[in-house]
Design an enzyme around this catalytic site. Structure first.
Site, short mmCIF file in Angstrom:
data_model
loop_
_atom_site.label_atom_id
_atom_site.label_comp_id
_atom_site.label_asym_id
_atom_site.label_seq_id
_atom_site.Cartn_x
_atom_site.Cartn_y
_atom_site.Cartn_z
CE LYS A 118 -35.45 12.31 -135.47
NZ LYS A 118 -36.39 11.82 -136.50
CB ILE A 119 -28.75 12.42 -133.42
CG1 ILE A 119 -28.79 13.50 -132.34
CG2 ILE A 119 -27.82 12.84 -134.55
CD1 ILE A 119 -27.44 13.74 -131.68
CB SER A 120 -31.15 8.75 -130.59
OG SER A 120 -29.90 8.74 -129.93
CB THR A 170 -33.94 7.02 -127.34
OG1 THR A 170 -33.41 8.27 -127.81
CG2 THR A 170 -34.84 7.27 -126.15
CB ALA A 171 -33.92 1.63 -128.56
CG HIS A 208 -36.21 3.27 -137.64
ND1 HIS A 208 -36.36 4.50 -137.06
CD2 HIS A 208 -34.87 3.05 -137.70
CE1 HIS A 208 -35.17 5.01 -136.78
NE2 HIS A 208 -34.26 4.15 -137.16
#
Length: 287
Positions: A63-65, A115-116, A158
């Site tokens: 799982k990654i951005s 992504t932020a 988060h």
């Protein structure tokens, strides 16, 4: 066959974060409660570390951005299941007081490959990201400084989106709302990737295993509670459940046509910004 019924089978490392949405999704898969083409072994770490590891193809399933995923598409394919997309689920920009234009402002960022930060650059090209671990962002904004340099605002991700007000901070912008206004599409945040050097049948089987793990979590919502609590930064049950309800949705089970369009649009914009390399590979595991 359940994932852990054959101890002689090759075990696949599966990387994901400590966040409640990830531990909720992957509890059944890592515990061997759903069928999988290979047994998996959990490798939990923070998002930035997982993003960095993907750059060296360290984990076969991770799982990654989405921002980080766009860097490694020649090595990894996106799974249609297990990711985080949605509306009103984006990172928040918070500050000690109301701010307008963030161009020229120093903004605490949870990392270049998040992504932020990509959304920050799309919305305010001249904002100055100051990178740090995601759990250092709110304290840096509260203090107004990081390592002796001033901080004007911060990008929080988060569980922090549920707790920033308790720390006296105000919301400047919901980047999910910004994206929705810009595109009318759900916002892609986190992706599950599988290495392209695995056989295509295994890639597809892992996609089905992740989907089955989500279905199991929805059917047995209390089964993973202790596992989620063990790893969550915010231990309040209400905060953990709010996090799961926000980030685990039908797009998590399958991105669908709308989610796929959203991923392609974010990729297109990242390419136009010149921050990710082009690829000739299809983005998703072929059906």
């Amino acid at each position: 066959m359940s994932a852990h019924r054959n101890p002689a089978a090759h075990t696949l490392d599966l990387g994901y974060s400590f966040c409640p949405n990830d531990t909720f999704i992957f509890h059944a898969l890592q515990a061997g409660l759903v069928p999988s083409p290979l047994p998996v072994r959990e490798v939990l770490s923070d998002v930035q570390t997982l993003n960095d590891w993907a750059g060296t193809s360290r984990l076969p399933l991770t799982k990654i951005s989405y921002r980080a995923a766009f860097e490694v598409l020649d090595s990894y394919a996106l799974l249609r299941s297990g990711g985080a997309l949605g509306r009103g689920v984006g990172p928040l920009v918070v500050a000690r007081e109301e701010l307008g234009d963030l161009n020229g402002k120093r903004v605490a960022s949870p990392g270049r490959l998040t992504t932020a930060e990509l959304l920050l650059r799309l919305a305010w090209p001249d904002a100055v990201p100051v990178r740090m671990r995601f759990d250092e962002v709110m304290p840096a904004v509260e203090r107004g400084e990081y390592q002796g340099e001033g901080i004007d605002a911060g990008l929080i991700i988060h569980e922090s989106r549920f707790t920033y007000a308790q720390r006296g901070l105000v919301r400047v912008r919901d980047m999910g709302e910004w994206w929705d206004t810009e595109t009318g599409l759900p916002l892609p945040l986190g992706a599950i990737l599988v290495r392209r050097d695995l056989p295509l049948g295994v890639q597809r089987g892992l996609q089905e295993a992740v989907r089955a793990s989500i279905d199991h979590a929805w059917a047995h919502p209390q089964a993973a509670r202790d596992y989620i609590r063990q790893h969550a930064l915010e231990l309040d049950d209400a905060v953990m459940q709010a996090h799961i309800d926000l980030y685990v949705n039908e797009f998590s089970r399958d991105v669908g046509e709308l989610g796929e369009r959203a991923v392609h649009e974010l990729h297109r914009r990242a390419l136009a910004l010149g921050v990710v390399p082009p690829t000739a590979q299809p983005l998703f595991v072929p059906g």
